[in-house]
Design a protein around this motif. Structure first.
Motif, PDB file in Angstrom:
ATOM      1  N   PRO A 142      82.774  51.931  56.586  1.00 31.86           N
ATOM      2  CA  PRO A 142      82.621  53.142  55.972  1.00 31.86           C
ATOM      3  C   PRO A 142      81.449  53.077  54.867  1.00 31.86           C
ATOM      4  O   PRO A 142      80.454  53.325  54.036  1.00 31.86           O
ATOM      5  N   SER A 143      82.367  51.404  54.350  1.00 29.93           N
ATOM      6  CA  SER A 143      81.191  51.516  52.663  1.00 29.93           C
ATOM      7  C   SER A 143      79.922  51.161  53.010  1.00 29.93           C
ATOM      8  O   SER A 143      79.005  51.840  51.909  1.00 29.93           O
ATOM      9  N   GLY A 197      69.141  58.822  50.502  1.00 35.16           N
ATOM     10  CA  GLY A 197      68.802  60.193  49.554  1.00 35.16           C
ATOM     11  C   GLY A 197      70.166  61.166  49.970  1.00 35.16           C
ATOM     12  O   GLY A 197      69.695  62.392  50.369  1.00 35.16           O
ATOM     13  N   LEU A 198      71.513  60.799  51.202  1.00 37.34           N
ATOM     14  CA  LEU A 198      72.158  61.465  51.300  1.00 37.34           C
ATOM     15  C   LEU A 198      73.953  61.438  50.811  1.00 37.34           C
ATOM     16  O   LEU A 198      73.850  59.836  50.309  1.00 37.34           O
ATOM     17  N   GLN A 199      74.462  62.114  50.341  1.00 33.12           N
ATOM     18  CA  GLN A 199      75.743  62.172  49.801  1.00 33.12           C
ATOM     19  C   GLN A 199      76.469  61.628  50.461  1.00 33.12           C
ATOM     20  O   GLN A 199      76.733  63.169  51.354  1.00 33.12           O
ATOM     21  N   VAL A 200      77.599  61.081  50.962  1.00 36.27           N
ATOM     22  CA  VAL A 200      79.275  61.701  52.082  1.00 36.27           C
ATOM     23  C   VAL A 200      79.483  62.351  51.365  1.00 36.27           C
ATOM     24  O   VAL A 200      80.305  62.619  49.835  1.00 36.27           O
ATOM     25  N   VAL A 201      79.896  63.313  52.631  1.00 38.80           N
ATOM     26  CA  VAL A 201      81.209  64.802  52.123  1.00 38.80           C
ATOM     27  C   VAL A 201      82.215  64.321  53.022  1.00 38.80           C
ATOM     28  O   VAL A 201      81.990  63.737  53.957  1.00 38.80           O
ATOM     29  N   GLN A 202      83.761  64.705  52.566  1.00 37.63           N
ATOM     30  CA  GLN A 202      84.605  65.288  53.464  1.00 37.63           C
ATOM     31  C   GLN A 202      83.898  65.799  54.774  1.00 37.63           C
ATOM     32  O   GLN A 202      83.293  67.094  55.234  1.00 37.63           O
ATOM     33  N   ALA A 203      83.739  65.107  56.185  1.00 40.51           N
ATOM     34  CA  ALA A 203      84.735  65.415  57.345  1.00 40.51           C
ATOM     35  C   ALA A 203      84.814  66.532  58.098  1.00 40.51           C
ATOM     36  O   ALA A 203      85.958  66.944  57.251  1.00 40.51           O
ATOM     37  N   PRO A 204      84.064  67.385  58.805  1.00 38.79           N
ATOM     38  CA  PRO A 204      85.841  68.454  59.498  1.00 38.79           C
ATOM     39  C   PRO A 204      86.395  67.975  60.274  1.00 38.79           C
ATOM     40  O   PRO A 204      87.668  68.827  60.187  1.00 38.79           O
ATOM     41  N   THR A 205      86.345  66.692  60.638  1.00 38.11           N
ATOM     42  CA  THR A 205      87.530  66.319  61.553  1.00 38.11           C
ATOM     43  C   THR A 205      88.011  64.800  60.975  1.00 38.11           C
ATOM     44  O   THR A 205      86.749  64.089  60.358  1.00 38.11           O
ATOM     45  N   ALA A 206      88.641  63.845  61.391  1.00 40.10           N
ATOM     46  CA  ALA A 206      88.546  63.138  60.893  1.00 40.10           C
ATOM     47  C   ALA A 206      87.821  61.287  62.007  1.00 40.10           C
ATOM     48  O   ALA A 206      87.431  60.451  61.217  1.00 40.10           O
ATOM     49  N   GLU A 207      87.213  62.194  62.736  1.00 39.19           N
ATOM     50  CA  GLU A 207      86.541  61.923  63.610  1.00 39.19           C
ATOM     51  C   GLU A 207      85.136  60.769  63.630  1.00 39.19           C
ATOM     52  O   GLU A 207      84.501  60.313  63.970  1.00 39.19           O
ATOM     53  N   PHE A 255      78.236  63.271  61.889  1.00 38.01           N
ATOM     54  CA  PHE A 255      77.973  61.792  63.355  1.00 38.01           C
ATOM     55  C   PHE A 255      79.236  61.051  63.588  1.00 38.01           C
ATOM     56  O   PHE A 255      80.280  61.129  62.331  1.00 38.01           O
ATOM     57  N   ASP A 256      79.566  60.838  64.505  1.00 39.82           N
ATOM     58  CA  ASP A 256      80.393  59.350  64.746  1.00 39.82           C
ATOM     59  C   ASP A 256      80.391  57.998  64.119  1.00 39.82           C
ATOM     60  O   ASP A 256      78.188  57.458  64.017  1.00 39.82           O
ATOM     61  N   PRO A 257      81.025  58.573  63.665  1.00 36.87           N
ATOM     62  CA  PRO A 257      81.263  55.946  62.972  1.00 36.87           C
ATOM     63  C   PRO A 257      80.842  55.586  63.822  1.00 36.87           C
ATOM     64  O   PRO A 257      81.731  55.715  64.373  1.00 36.87           O
ATOM     65  N   PRO A 258      80.064  54.498  63.519  1.00 36.83           N
ATOM     66  CA  PRO A 258      80.190  52.955  64.255  1.00 36.83           C
ATOM     67  C   PRO A 258      81.713  52.256  64.295  1.00 36.83           C
ATOM     68  O   PRO A 258      82.121  52.525  62.849  1.00 36.83           O
ATOM     69  N   PRO A 259      82.141  51.314  65.327  1.00 36.29           N
ATOM     70  CA  PRO A 259      83.102  50.936  64.979  1.00 36.29           C
ATOM     71  C   PRO A 259      83.189  50.131  63.507  1.00 36.29           C
ATOM     72  O   PRO A 259      81.879  49.043  63.460  1.00 36.29           O
ATOM     73  N   ALA A 260      84.202  49.752  62.716  1.00 35.89           N
ATOM     74  CA  ALA A 260      83.759  48.933  61.566  1.00 35.89           C
ATOM     75  C   ALA A 260      83.874  47.473  61.808  1.00 35.89           C
ATOM     76  O   ALA A 260      83.077  46.966  60.907  1.00 35.89           O
ATOM     77  N   GLN A 261      84.319  46.737  62.591  1.00 36.54           N
ATOM     78  CA  GLN A 261      84.351  45.616  62.979  1.00 36.54           C
ATOM     79  C   GLN A 261      84.405  45.059  63.754  1.00 36.54           C
ATOM     80  O   GLN A 261      84.528  45.643  65.657  1.00 36.54           O
ATOM     81  N   LEU A 262      84.020  43.995  65.003  1.00 43.43           N
ATOM     82  CA  LEU A 262      84.498  43.853  65.978  1.00 43.43           C
ATOM     83  C   LEU A 262      85.345  42.801  66.886  1.00 43.43           C
ATOM     84  O   LEU A 262      86.143  42.839  65.823  1.00 43.43           O
ATOM     85  N   ILE A 316      78.265  52.579  55.718  1.00 36.93           N
ATOM     86  CA  ILE A 316      77.874  53.635  56.307  1.00 36.93           C
ATOM     87  C   ILE A 316      77.291  54.252  54.922  1.00 36.93           C
ATOM     88  O   ILE A 316      76.117  54.594  54.570  1.00 36.93           O
ATOM     89  N   GLY A 317      77.959  54.391  54.048  1.00 35.26           N
ATOM     90  CA  GLY A 317      77.511  55.115  52.798  1.00 35.26           C
ATOM     91  C   GLY A 317      76.688  54.712  52.310  1.00 35.26           C
ATOM     92  O   GLY A 317      75.839  55.467  51.555  1.00 35.26           O
ATOM     93  N   ALA A 318      76.926  53.796  51.716  1.00 38.13           N
ATOM     94  CA  ALA A 318      75.695  53.280  51.090  1.00 38.13           C
ATOM     95  C   ALA A 318      74.552  53.094  51.324  1.00 38.13           C
ATOM     96  O   ALA A 318      73.427  53.313  50.949  1.00 38.13           O
ATOM     97  N   GLU A 319      73.916  53.344  52.978  1.00 39.73           N
ATOM     98  CA  GLU A 319      72.520  53.280  53.843  1.00 39.73           C
ATOM     99  C   GLU A 319      72.240  54.321  53.553  1.00 39.73           C
ATOM    100  O   GLU A 319      71.127  55.467  52.931  1.00 39.73           O
ATOM    101  N   LEU A 320      73.273  55.598  53.801  1.00 41.17           N
ATOM    102  CA  LEU A 320      72.774  56.919  53.635  1.00 41.17           C
ATOM    103  C   LEU A 320      72.216  57.215  52.169  1.00 41.17           C
ATOM    104  O   LEU A 320      71.276  57.843  52.119  1.00 41.17           O
ATOM    105  N   GLU A 321      73.761  57.278  50.673  1.00 41.19           N
ATOM    106  CA  GLU A 321      73.028  57.046  50.054  1.00 41.19           C
ATOM    107  C   GLU A 321      71.955  56.652  49.361  1.00 41.19           C
ATOM    108  O   GLU A 321      71.014  57.496  49.168  1.00 41.19           O
ATOM    109  N   ALA A 322      71.459  55.300  49.863  1.00 45.47           N
ATOM    110  CA  ALA A 322      69.905  54.921  49.815  1.00 45.47           C
ATOM    111  C   ALA A 322      68.463  55.742  50.305  1.00 45.47           C
ATOM    112  O   ALA A 322      67.248  56.146  49.898  1.00 45.47           O
TER     113      ALA A 322
END
Length: 241
Positions: free
Chosen positions: A211-212, A222-232, A142-149, A214-220
């Motif tokens: 990103p942190s 039951g999903l584990q953050v892994v390396q994405a195929p592209t930096a985007e 997925f495309d992550p949201p912007p980190a800040q306003l 989003i990572g916490a929400e994914l873990e909650a």
């Protein structure tokens, strides 16, 4: 797609964005789609650009989810031009992902240009639904949201121009902070012989999240953050066990 009915944007979306979005989808999702063995979930399918790439890259069923009627109309028009074998592999749902009861249905989920447009509560519900829909070991991209306003109103870019006969089609994009969200406004313009014939606007709310977070929400979910195929992209996987 984003939190809007797309009643304005659907008219202009493919004309101004389809080719760019198709190339980007091919670059980002083709390899993962080729590896899918069971099914692919396309969350927020929009006008079907990513859906078409997934169908072309894989031999598996694709489950597309698009709640917005205007975008879904364009998606169905695109599907009508595909071969019957590809259409036979597609399931289209009109409810948001959090309302679609899928259990262990796919080994790949794609959410292109959609996560940023979900409110925090809806985003968390979406993670839960995607986690349930993925098979053990299944991958989410997925495309992550912007980190800040943003700190102020900014010009975020221009789409086009694209010519149809005597008319030039463009879209100007602006972003500005608005009570904790990013207000993204698309202003569409149709110009003929130097005169503006039409100007239409549609705005979208975007919810920043680090990103942190989003990572916490994914873990909650039951999903584990892994390396994405592209930096985007960001990626997460449902544990195999």
């Amino acid at each position: 797609m984003c939190n809007s009915e797309y009643v304005v944007t659907a008219e202009f979306y493919d004309l101004l964005q389809a080719e760019t979005e198709r190339r980007r989808a091919e670059r980002r999702f083709t390899e993962a789609a080729r590896r899918a063995r069971h099914a692919i979930l396309d969350v927020g399918a929009g006008t079907g650009i990513v859906t078409e790439v997934l169908l072309a890259a894989s031999a598996t069923p694709v489950h597309a989810i698009e709640p917005a009627t205007a975008m879904r109309s364009a998606l169905l028009t695109r599907l009508a031009a595909l071969g019957a074998d590809q259409r036979a592999r597609l399931t289209l749902d009109t409810e948001p992902i959090e309302a679609v009861a899928l259990e262990g249905a796919a080994d790949l989920a794609i959410a292109a240009n959609v996560v940023a447009c979900l409110s925090p509560a809806t985003r968390r519900a979406a993670w839960q639904a995607i986690g349930r829909a993925l098979l053990p070991g299944g991958l989410l991209l997925f495309d992550p949201p912007p980190a800040q306003l943003p700190t102020r109103r900014t010009e975020a870019g221009r789409l086009g121009p694209v010519r149809i006969g005597p008319d030039l089609y463009t879209a100007d994009i602006t972003q500005e902070p608005d009570r904790g969200i990013v207000r993204t406004v698309f202003t569409y313009c149709v110009e003929r012989n130097g005169h503006i014939r039409r100007r239409e606007r549609e705005s979208f709310a975007v919810w920043p999240a680090s990103p942190s977070r989003i990572g916490a929400e994914l873990e909650a979910a039951g999903l584990q953050v892994v390396q994405a195929p592209t930096a985007e992209l960001m990626a997460a996987r449902r544990p195999a066990h």
